[in-house]
Scaffold this motif. Structure first.
Motif, PDB file in Angstrom:
ATOM      1  N   ARG A 191       0.596  -1.390   0.002  1.00 57.47           N
ATOM      2  CA  ARG A 191       0.095   0.136  -0.019  1.00 57.47           C
ATOM      3  C   ARG A 191       0.766   1.303   0.084  1.00 57.47           C
ATOM      4  N   SER A 235      -2.409  -0.880   8.348  1.00 63.06           N
ATOM      5  CA  SER A 235      -3.408  -1.035   7.409  1.00 63.06           C
ATOM      6  C   SER A 235      -4.707  -1.419   7.707  1.00 63.06           C
ATOM      7  N   PHE A 236      -4.720  -2.195   9.159  1.00 62.75           N
ATOM      8  CA  PHE A 236      -5.823  -2.454   9.592  1.00 62.75           C
ATOM      9  C   PHE A 236      -6.705  -1.397  10.267  1.00 62.75           C
ATOM     10  N   ARG A 284       1.858  -4.904  15.574  1.00 63.69           N
ATOM     11  CA  ARG A 284       1.024  -6.159  16.060  1.00 63.69           C
ATOM     12  C   ARG A 284       0.459  -6.220  17.525  1.00 63.69           C
ATOM     13  N   LYS A 340      -2.439  -3.868  17.283  1.00 65.18           N
ATOM     14  CA  LYS A 340      -3.847  -4.512  16.908  1.00 65.18           C
ATOM     15  C   LYS A 340      -4.307  -5.385  17.871  1.00 65.18           C
ATOM     16  N   ASP A 359     -11.409  -9.757  14.272  1.00 66.16           N
ATOM     17  CA  ASP A 359     -10.490  -9.191  13.350  1.00 66.16           C
ATOM     18  C   ASP A 359     -10.573  -7.916  12.892  1.00 66.16           C
ATOM     19  N   MET A 360      -9.669  -7.216  12.315  1.00 61.60           N
ATOM     20  CA  MET A 360      -9.975  -5.764  11.914  1.00 61.60           C
ATOM     21  C   MET A 360      -9.257  -5.729  10.286  1.00 61.60           C
ATOM     22  N   ASP A 361      -9.631  -4.658   9.740  1.00 60.18           N
ATOM     23  CA  ASP A 361      -9.065  -4.273   8.538  1.00 60.18           C
ATOM     24  C   ASP A 361      -9.473  -2.891   8.010  1.00 60.18           C
ATOM     25  N   ASP A 362      -8.736  -1.986   7.739  1.00 58.32           N
ATOM     26  CA  ASP A 362      -9.036  -0.736   7.288  1.00 58.32           C
ATOM     27  C   ASP A 362     -10.107   0.140   8.179  1.00 58.32           C
ATOM     28  N   HIS A 375     -14.314 -12.833  12.928  1.00 57.19           N
ATOM     29  CA  HIS A 375     -13.343 -13.515  12.011  1.00 57.19           C
ATOM     30  C   HIS A 375     -14.138 -14.030  10.745  1.00 57.19           C
ATOM     31  N   PRO A 411     -15.849  -9.838   7.214  1.00 56.90           N
ATOM     32  CA  PRO A 411     -15.482  -8.422   7.069  1.00 56.90           C
ATOM     33  C   PRO A 411     -16.456  -7.462   6.639  1.00 56.90           C
TER      34      PRO A 411
END
Length: 799
Positions: free
Chosen positions: A12, A536-537, A580, A583, A602-605, A611, A614
């Motif tokens: 990214r 990025s998460f 890490r 997060k 979990d997580m992203d963006d 889990h 998303p």
């Protein structure tokens, strides 16, 4: 750019073409440098320090009268060589270390304590010695020094190694070698149990290999001793020593080592010494020789005057060391197919007046760097080395230290072998060069050579001197060189652990504490890009991150000195672990709010979800702290280097030059540089390093930069930036920078350094191109008209 870097793996932000994070601040003059923080308006009652610059290359103080200086209005303290406190100080050196926090007893580089603080003996003209003054202004301090009366004992100066070894030459350092100006051998740098006849490595049967070779060539080449760092920000320090508390501001790049130096020399506990290291305008290696005596002098003067004391080198004092001068005489043999069967390297280094890293540059770089990492396929070789003191400027650390002194004779030797065998030098490079950790033939070697050859139009290369005439008096030629990149992670074992901290605020803005001194190379920008990549998460962009710029030993994190061109990826690797931790804490807090198990989330963006789901977010990361107690989330990581040998990438340099045989003027028409760095961390920054390494350092050392000495007195005659001619961008030829990712190192990114490597092969490529153009070789850069005309005349006479 003709070539735009294409990444091997998509990221990214890592590897992006983006402006440096501090580009706007620097362009607008908002960046604060050492002088901005140490002006009289900012530091009430500050005094200025001046130190005597020795007028003699070989001098000893017999007596001194400083009474007139002490009586001057505006003078607050005078410190002399015969002061009991000065006499009680331990001997020192200007280079205990270059990468690690190093106490006195573990000094890593020269191993000879050959300097004293304000000593009574000078070993080069301009040495800081004898007496120092603290006064209201620098002008008053310098006038006070002029009023000090000194009676000297002097001896003749000698600048060359053969003169230093003559009978009757003054012994410069009896403490390390009582009967000779040659320094003792350091067996820990050598590949033998005991050095006999200066031999430091002897493997195979080199005499047999040379006797059986189809072609044998001999070269005699010298590199170094003629150039200095040439950076705009001069070295300095300001010290405030009140009672048992010391606070220090400096543009030296390693605050933790400055603190260790002051602690070890003056006995103050580390916790009572606070060091701030400010922005500095590049360094090119000069801060590696960082344990300068002026730190100690300024500190003692501050305590005695009970006021802050500032010392800043002037332009003449900045000429304090030069690139280490090394002469190599090489005999090399090869078979008809280009396979090198054996060679002998006989090296002599002009140490200058003091030991810095000359022995390391000469011996260790061949035994530890060259043999195993550049041409380990050669089975028979012998290396001899000797390091000799003279009255020149001390040989210091300058970008591409050791590598460039090795590449210069190596590339000419390969070129000569190729000519004698009727081969393209590319054949010899591909057949012989590589390392034991990557398969032969080495794919990185092939990749950088092929890319550079295509760009320069290598198929146009002709036999030496056989090109067409241009304008009746000019000829053109092509040349190349090759070297390993500097450094991969496993080569940085001595550096020690890397500390980083990421602090995420409730609004998801980020404070990045990844301490390193930004010297213009862009390590801070690479760290910010890697931080954004690792976060990025959270959907973090580089613009969301504030990098904490000022180094401060009271902040608690160890700073990482920007040496060996590894800061960009070492910090980036450490940030992976810190992110890490961030997060993990985000998910733990979200689990408490949602009444779920953290392991199920979990997580992203910037979105938190179960889990595998998303598309069904449970909450936004931006709401987490705002809906809780607003305590920032912090991720800390301390990481040691990955010590698994992974080999290294390589770099190639190609040059096209034009030589005017009537005037002797040579100029580069086009330069190509190709670097395989495993992973490009910041593309625009890396290409800037490639262009700068050629346009500034490489072209300067090739064509114009040359120190001039008075051979009778030993005085340097052009210690200023008018008479010492550096290149400008107006002098630079077109440069084609090419970045590739063929080799891969360890870790998340698998990168190696680039900046240190960019200048390594420039002079060698230019020198080989000049030979290809007109058929003469110059044994020592720069390639001035005087040298070229003399070589052309000699060649004509021989014919």
């Amino acid at each position: 750019m003709a070539h735009r870097y294409v990444p091997r793996a998509k990221h990214r932000y890592v590897g992006a073409y983006r402006p440096k994070i501090d580009a706007m601040d620097k362009a607008l003059g908002r960046t604060k440098f050492f002088d901005d923080l140490s002006v009289a308006a900012a530091v009430p009652r500050m005094l200025h320090c001046a130190i005597l610059n020795a007028p003699h290359a070989n001098g000893r103080i017999l007596s001194m009268d400083s009474s007139a200086a002490e009586a001057m209005e505006g003078v607050h303290a005078v410190l002399r060589y015969d002061d009991p406190e000065v006499l009680a100080l331990k001997p020192t050196t200007h280079s205990w270390t270059d990468t690690a926090i190093t106490p006195y007893h573990r000094e890593t580089l020269p191993r000879w304590w050959d300097r004293v603080v304000l000593g009574d003996r000078s070993r080069f003209v301009g040495e800081q010695m004898g007496v120092a003054v603290a006064a209201e202004t620098r002008e008053i301090a310098e006038e006070a020094l002029r009023r000090v009366r000194v009676e000297w004992e002097t001896a003749p100066a000698f600048l060359e190694t053969d003169e230093a070894m003559m009978e009757g030459a003054a012994i410069l350092h009896p403490e390390s070698s009582p009967d000779s100006n040659q320094t003792p051998h350091r067996l820990e740098l050598e590949a033998v149990d005991e050095s006999v006849d200066d031999i430091v490595l002897d493997v195979g049967d080199v005499e047999k290999a040379l006797a059986e070779a189809d072609a044998v060539v001999e070269t005699d080449c010298t590199f170094g001793g003629d150039t200095v760092h040439g950076t705009l920000d001069f070295r300095g320090v300001m010290v405030r020593w009140d009672e048992d508390q010391m606070e220090v501001w400096t543009n030296h790049y390693f605050s933790d080592q400055v603190r260790m130096h002051l602690h070890e020399m003056l006995g103050l506990p580390l916790a009572k010494i606070r060091v701030h290291n400010t922005n500095c305008g590049a360094h090119m290696g000069k801060y590696n020789t960082g344990e300068n005596v002026f730190f100690i002098i300024a500190a003692i003067l501050s305590r005695r005057a009970r006021r802050p004391v500032k010392y800043k080198m002037n332009v003449h004092e900045e000429f304090a060391e030069s690139r280490t001068a090394v002469n190599f005489r090489i005999r090399a043999g090869a078979m008809k197919d280009g396979r090198i069967t054996g060679w002998i390297w006989d090296g002599t280094a002009n140490n200058g007046a003091y030991t810095c890293v000359t022995g390391y540059a000469l011996t260790a770089f061949l035994c530890a760097e060259g043999m195993p990492r550049l041409f380990s396929s050669v089975e028979s070789m012998r290396i001899s080395s000797r390091v000799i003191f003279t009255n020149r400027l001390p040989g210091g650390v300058m970008r591409s230290i050791g590598n460039i002194q090795q590449n210069w004779p190596l590339s000419q030797t390969v070129d000569a072998l190729a000519e004698k065998l009727g081969l393209d030098p590319i054949v010899i490079y591909k057949k012989n060069f590589g390392n034991p950790y990557n398969p032969y033939p080495n794919s990185s070697v092939a990749a950088v050579i092929d890319a550079g050859a295509r760009e320069i139009g290598w198929e146009r290369r002709h036999r030496a001197g056989e090109g067409e005439w241009i304008d009746g008096c000019k000829k053109r030629g092509l040349g190349m060189s090759l070297h390993n990149q500097w450094h991969a992670e496993w080569q940085e074992n001595a550096r020690g652990r890397i500390e980083v901290c990421i602090r995420v605020n409730p609004d998801l803005s980020v404070l990045l504490n990844a301490p390193t001194k930004e010297t213009g190379a862009g390590g801070n920008s690479a760290a910010v890009l890697a931080c954004a990549e690792s976060l990025s998460f959270l959907g973090t962009a580089p613009e969301d991150i504030k990098w904490i710029a000022e180094g401060d030993t009271d902040m608690g994190l160890r700073d990482v000195p920007p040496t060996d061109s590894v800061v960009s990826f070492l910090l980036s690797e450490a940030l992976v672990g810190a992110a890490r931790e961030v997060k993990r804490e985000f998910l733990a807090r979200a689990a408490l709010i949602l009444g779920l198990e953290a392991a199920s989330l979990d997580m992203d963006d910037g979105l938190i979800f179960a889990h595998g789901r998303p598309d069904e977010p449970l909450m936004r990361a931006g709401d987490l702290m705002m809906d809780d107690d607003c305590v920032p989330i912090t991720g800390y990581n301390i990481r040691d280097n990955d010590k698994r040998p992974t080999g290294t990438g390589y770099g190639a340099w190609f040059a096209e030059v034009e030589v005017d045989t009537e005037t002797g003027e040579a100029r580069a028409l086009h330069m190509v540089i190709v670097n395989d760095v495993g992973q490009v961390m910041h593309a625009s920054g890396a290409e800037s390093q490639q262009i700068g390494g050629i346009s500034c350092i490489g072209m300067g050392e090739s064509f114009s930069e040359e120190l001039c000495y008075d051979r009778r007195t030993g005085a340097l005659l052009n210690a200023n930036y008018l008479d010492y001619r550096m290149q400008t961008l107006a002098d630079s030829p077109p440069v084609s920078p090419i970045l590739i990712e063929e080799w891969r190192g360890a870790g998340e990114y698998g990168a190696c350094g680039i900046a240190e490597s960019t200048t390594t092969g420039v002079c060698a490529a230019v020198g080989n191109a000049i030979y290809n153009a007109v058929g003469v070789r110059i044994g020592r850069p720069p390639f001035t008209p005087r040298k070229l005309l003399a070589a052309l005349a000699a060649a004509k006479h021989e014919r």
